[in-house]
Enzyme design. Structure first.
Site, short mmCIF file in Angstrom:
data_model
loop_
_atom_site.label_atom_id
_atom_site.label_comp_id
_atom_site.label_asym_id
_atom_site.label_seq_id
_atom_site.Cartn_x
_atom_site.Cartn_y
_atom_site.Cartn_z
N GLY A 116 -17.19 24.12 -8.39
CA GLY A 116 -18.08 24.59 -9.43
C GLY A 116 -17.61 25.78 -10.24
N ASP A 117 -16.69 26.58 -9.72
CA ASP A 117 -16.22 27.74 -10.47
C ASP A 117 -14.75 28.02 -10.16
OD1 ASP A 117 -16.30 29.88 -12.22
OD2 ASP A 117 -17.21 31.25 -10.78
N LEU A 118 -13.92 27.02 -10.37
CA LEU A 118 -12.49 27.19 -10.12
C LEU A 118 -11.89 27.99 -11.27
CD1 LEU A 118 -10.02 26.63 -8.41
CD2 LEU A 118 -9.73 24.48 -9.64
N ARG A 121 -9.80 34.09 -11.15
CA ARG A 121 -10.47 35.19 -10.46
C ARG A 121 -10.99 34.78 -9.08
NH1 ARG A 121 -13.98 33.23 -14.18
NH2 ARG A 121 -15.93 32.42 -13.33
N ASN A 122 -11.09 33.45 -8.84
CA ASN A 122 -11.59 32.94 -7.57
C ASN A 122 -10.51 32.33 -6.69
OD1 ASN A 122 -14.23 33.67 -8.20
ND2 ASN A 122 -14.58 31.77 -9.30
#
Length: 135
Positions: A116-118, A121-122
């Site tokens: 969902g948020d690749l 920053r991750n």
């Protein structure tokens, strides 16, 4: 949070994801919960690349020869340096990271997990990661 922990347990361990190690729930009735993950010494890919922008070595023209040695493997493998800001990274490191990210996402997909948020920053960089057999 307990349902998140259950999901992390179901996901399991994999070389190319930051693995869940455990949780301390003894004070959960006081809304205190500690979740323990693997340590990623070098932080996010985004902050790593931004802080070392001046040390980037573009070896795209020498790519076949560049695979022989990797600056990241040599320098990250030492682990004793207090001045991590001098660590350089190369085009081959970027390709290696992209491949490892793809393997991690493939693993999550096989577990029916949608990240969902690749984003850079991750994505976290650990000490020295052994390359996965690509064959």
């Amino acid at each position: 949070m307990i349902s998140e922990i259950k999901m992390l347990i179901l996901v399991g361990q994999h070389l190319n994801i930051v693995n869940f190690l455990g949780a301390v729930t003894e004070n959960i009735h006081n809304n205190e919960l500690m979740i323990i993950f693997e340590y990623c010494r070098y932080g996010s890919v985004l902050s790593f690349m931004q802080s070392r922008r001046s040390t980037f070595v573009n070896c795209i023209d020498d790519l076949p020869m560049a695979w022989i040695t990797s600056a990241m493997d040599d320098e990250l493998g030492e682990g004793d340096s207090d001045d991590d800001s001098k660590i350089s990274f190369r085009t081959t490191d970027l390709i290696c990271w992209a491949t490892q990210i793809a393997f991690g996402m493939e693993y999550l997909s096989s577990k029916n997990v949608f990240h969902g948020d690749l984003a850079a920053r991750n994505v976290l960089l650990c000490e020295k990661v052994q390359p996965r057999n690509l064959l």
